[in-house]
Write a protein that holds these residues in place. Structure first.
Motif, PDB file in Angstrom:
ATOM      1  N   ARG A  83     -17.827  27.340  24.884  1.00 49.35           N
ATOM      2  CA  ARG A  83     -16.689  27.171  23.960  1.00 49.35           C
ATOM      3  C   ARG A  83     -15.353  26.402  24.904  1.00 49.35           C
ATOM      4  O   ARG A  83     -15.217  26.933  25.994  1.00 49.35           O
ATOM      5  CB  ARG A  83     -16.091  28.505  23.374  1.00 49.35           C
ATOM      6  CG  ARG A  83     -14.990  28.387  22.341  1.00 49.35           C
ATOM      7  CD  ARG A  83     -14.270  29.682  21.838  1.00 49.35           C
ATOM      8  NE  ARG A  83     -13.781  30.217  23.074  1.00 49.35           N
ATOM      9  CZ  ARG A  83     -14.105  31.555  23.660  1.00 49.35           C
ATOM     10  NH1 ARG A  83     -15.336  32.013  22.865  1.00 49.35           N
ATOM     11  NH2 ARG A  83     -13.509  32.121  24.419  1.00 49.35           N
TER      12      ARG A  83
ATOM     13  N   ASP B  12     -10.253  27.425  21.180  1.00 48.52           N
ATOM     14  CA  ASP B  12     -10.420  28.295  20.156  1.00 48.52           C
ATOM     15  C   ASP B  12     -11.051  27.700  19.031  1.00 48.52           C
ATOM     16  O   ASP B  12     -11.318  28.171  18.069  1.00 48.52           O
ATOM     17  CB  ASP B  12      -9.170  29.167  19.794  1.00 48.52           C
ATOM     18  CG  ASP B  12      -8.079  28.255  19.203  1.00 48.52           C
ATOM     19  OD1 ASP B  12      -8.089  26.978  19.216  1.00 48.52           O
ATOM     20  OD2 ASP B  12      -7.143  28.893  18.725  1.00 48.52           O
ATOM     21  N   CYS B  13     -11.590  26.149  19.183  1.00 47.07           N
ATOM     22  CA  CYS B  13     -12.070  25.747  17.912  1.00 47.07           C
ATOM     23  C   CYS B  13     -12.993  24.473  18.405  1.00 47.07           C
ATOM     24  O   CYS B  13     -13.338  23.826  17.393  1.00 47.07           O
ATOM     25  CB  CYS B  13     -11.142  25.099  17.120  1.00 47.07           C
ATOM     26  SG  CYS B  13      -9.938  23.982  17.616  1.00 47.07           S
TER      27      CYS B  13
ATOM     28  N   ARG C 154     -15.883  29.574   9.063  1.00 45.23           N
ATOM     29  CA  ARG C 154     -14.916  30.497   9.069  1.00 45.23           C
ATOM     30  C   ARG C 154     -13.583  30.288   9.726  1.00 45.23           C
ATOM     31  O   ARG C 154     -12.308  30.403   9.388  1.00 45.23           O
ATOM     32  CB  ARG C 154     -15.252  32.316   9.332  1.00 45.23           C
ATOM     33  CG  ARG C 154     -16.200  32.786   8.291  1.00 45.23           C
ATOM     34  CD  ARG C 154     -16.611  34.005   8.496  1.00 45.23           C
ATOM     35  NE  ARG C 154     -17.642  34.229   9.500  1.00 45.23           N
ATOM     36  CZ  ARG C 154     -18.734  34.179   9.531  1.00 45.23           C
ATOM     37  NH1 ARG C 154     -19.246  33.767   8.201  1.00 45.23           N
ATOM     38  NH2 ARG C 154     -19.868  34.381  10.322  1.00 45.23           N
ATOM     39  N   VAL C 155     -14.017  29.814  11.207  1.00 48.13           N
ATOM     40  CA  VAL C 155     -12.825  29.499  12.091  1.00 48.13           C
ATOM     41  C   VAL C 155     -12.004  28.298  11.249  1.00 48.13           C
ATOM     42  O   VAL C 155     -10.961  28.413  11.303  1.00 48.13           O
ATOM     43  CB  VAL C 155     -13.269  28.900  13.463  1.00 48.13           C
ATOM     44  CG1 VAL C 155     -12.382  28.198  14.117  1.00 48.13           C
ATOM     45  CG2 VAL C 155     -13.883  30.106  14.049  1.00 48.13           C
ATOM     46  N   VAL C 156     -12.662  27.302  10.897  1.00 46.72           N
ATOM     47  CA  VAL C 156     -12.209  26.137  10.034  1.00 46.72           C
ATOM     48  C   VAL C 156     -11.307  26.547   8.917  1.00 46.72           C
ATOM     49  O   VAL C 156     -10.044  26.256   8.891  1.00 46.72           O
ATOM     50  CB  VAL C 156     -13.172  24.982   9.515  1.00 46.72           C
ATOM     51  CG1 VAL C 156     -12.580  23.887   8.724  1.00 46.72           C
ATOM     52  CG2 VAL C 156     -13.843  24.521  10.747  1.00 46.72           C
TER      53      VAL C 156
ATOM     54  N   ALA D 284      -9.974  29.649   8.143  1.00 41.71           N
ATOM     55  CA  ALA D 284      -8.768  30.421   8.731  1.00 41.71           C
ATOM     56  C   ALA D 284      -7.824  29.405   9.193  1.00 41.71           C
ATOM     57  O   ALA D 284      -6.394  29.620   9.103  1.00 41.71           O
ATOM     58  CB  ALA D 284      -9.101  31.566   9.930  1.00 41.71           C
ATOM     59  N   ARG D 285      -7.870  28.263  10.240  1.00 44.56           N
ATOM     60  CA  ARG D 285      -7.057  27.343  10.656  1.00 44.56           C
ATOM     61  C   ARG D 285      -6.329  26.720   9.475  1.00 44.56           C
ATOM     62  O   ARG D 285      -5.264  26.170   9.420  1.00 44.56           O
ATOM     63  CB  ARG D 285      -7.806  26.407  11.627  1.00 44.56           C
ATOM     64  CG  ARG D 285      -8.201  27.077  12.785  1.00 44.56           C
ATOM     65  CD  ARG D 285      -8.828  25.821  13.778  1.00 44.56           C
ATOM     66  NE  ARG D 285      -7.884  25.021  14.075  1.00 44.56           N
ATOM     67  CZ  ARG D 285      -7.220  24.919  15.270  1.00 44.56           C
ATOM     68  NH1 ARG D 285      -7.053  25.829  16.007  1.00 44.56           N
ATOM     69  NH2 ARG D 285      -6.602  23.853  15.604  1.00 44.56           N
ATOM     70  N   ALA D 286      -7.316  26.333   8.389  1.00 52.37           N
ATOM     71  CA  ALA D 286      -6.649  25.516   7.132  1.00 52.37           C
ATOM     72  C   ALA D 286      -5.881  26.299   6.398  1.00 52.37           C
ATOM     73  O   ALA D 286      -4.679  25.834   6.191  1.00 52.37           O
ATOM     74  CB  ALA D 286      -7.833  25.208   6.258  1.00 52.37           C
ATOM     75  N   ARG D 287      -6.112  27.697   6.352  1.00 48.59           N
ATOM     76  CA  ARG D 287      -5.098  28.603   5.631  1.00 48.59           C
ATOM     77  C   ARG D 287      -3.705  28.838   6.326  1.00 48.59           C
ATOM     78  O   ARG D 287      -2.785  28.898   5.887  1.00 48.59           O
ATOM     79  CB  ARG D 287      -5.754  30.301   5.596  1.00 48.59           C
ATOM     80  CG  ARG D 287      -6.889  30.195   4.360  1.00 48.59           C
ATOM     81  CD  ARG D 287      -7.162  31.462   4.163  1.00 48.59           C
ATOM     82  NE  ARG D 287      -7.605  32.126   5.187  1.00 48.59           N
ATOM     83  CZ  ARG D 287      -8.767  32.307   5.581  1.00 48.59           C
ATOM     84  NH1 ARG D 287      -9.934  31.779   4.901  1.00 48.59           N
ATOM     85  NH2 ARG D 287      -9.282  32.878   6.665  1.00 48.59           N
ATOM     86  N   GLY D 288      -3.948  28.868   7.650  1.00 51.75           N
ATOM     87  CA  GLY D 288      -2.641  29.005   8.725  1.00 51.75           C
ATOM     88  C   GLY D 288      -2.073  27.616   8.627  1.00 51.75           C
ATOM     89  O   GLY D 288      -0.712  27.915   8.835  1.00 51.75           O
ATOM     90  N   ARG D 289      -2.262  26.509   8.222  1.00 55.25           N
ATOM     91  CA  ARG D 289      -1.451  25.354   8.161  1.00 55.25           C
ATOM     92  C   ARG D 289      -1.058  25.174   6.656  1.00 55.25           C
ATOM     93  O   ARG D 289      -0.338  24.293   6.478  1.00 55.25           O
ATOM     94  CB  ARG D 289      -2.419  24.077   8.654  1.00 55.25           C
ATOM     95  CG  ARG D 289      -2.730  24.272  10.008  1.00 55.25           C
ATOM     96  CD  ARG D 289      -3.050  22.912  10.541  1.00 55.25           C
ATOM     97  NE  ARG D 289      -3.419  23.280  11.885  1.00 55.25           N
ATOM     98  CZ  ARG D 289      -4.497  22.596  12.554  1.00 55.25           C
ATOM     99  NH1 ARG D 289      -5.392  21.935  12.078  1.00 55.25           N
ATOM    100  NH2 ARG D 289      -4.612  22.703  13.783  1.00 55.25           N
TER     101      ARG D 289
END
Length: 135
Positions: free
Chosen positions: A61, A64-65, A125-127, A129-134
């Protein structure tokens, strides 16, 4: 990336390193997971990467993405049949008997769905969560 001395066609166990425990993808690695290698390239994690699996099931990794893997979590029976059809020379180059390779496939393909769901589901899920944060 480097060329291996010999092609690898095998299902080695995916051995998680300590860093994989909290990883959003590899933290959900199914018990007894094996990863299909059908390649001639070797992979070393780039500088700054966190190594997640013991080689040859290389995974890392960056940040974080972003993840990299050196096995085929996407493979299913239909894809594998296409590889046997299109690249029959790969078994010879790996020094692997076709019957032995197919026996390993029969043993490990049933676990592929859980492996794919862990890795690709974790990435989704990572994607999300990032989309919700933006938003």
């Amino acid at each position: 990336m480097r060329r291996r001395p010999r092609r690898l066609v095998a299902w080695p166990a995916l051995e998680a390193l300590d860093a994989a425990r909290e990883d959003p993808l590899f933290g959900a690695l199914p018990d007894g997971a094996a990863g299909l290698h059908w390649n001639e390239d070797g992979l070393s994690p780039p500088p700054g990467a966190v190594e997640l699996l013991r080689s040859p099931g290389a995974a890392f990794r960056i940040g974080d993405c972003a993840w990299g893997v050196q096995f085929h979590p996407e493979v299913d029976e239909a894809a594998l049949e296409g590889w046997y059809r299109d690249w029959p020379y790969a078994l010879d180059e790996a020094g692997v008997d076709a019957a032995a390779a197919r026996a390993a496939d029969a043993q490990h393909l049933p676990g592929q769905r859980a492996l794919s769901e862990a890795l690709f589901g974790g990435f989704a899920r990572v994607v999300a969560a990032r989309a919700r944060g933006r938003a």
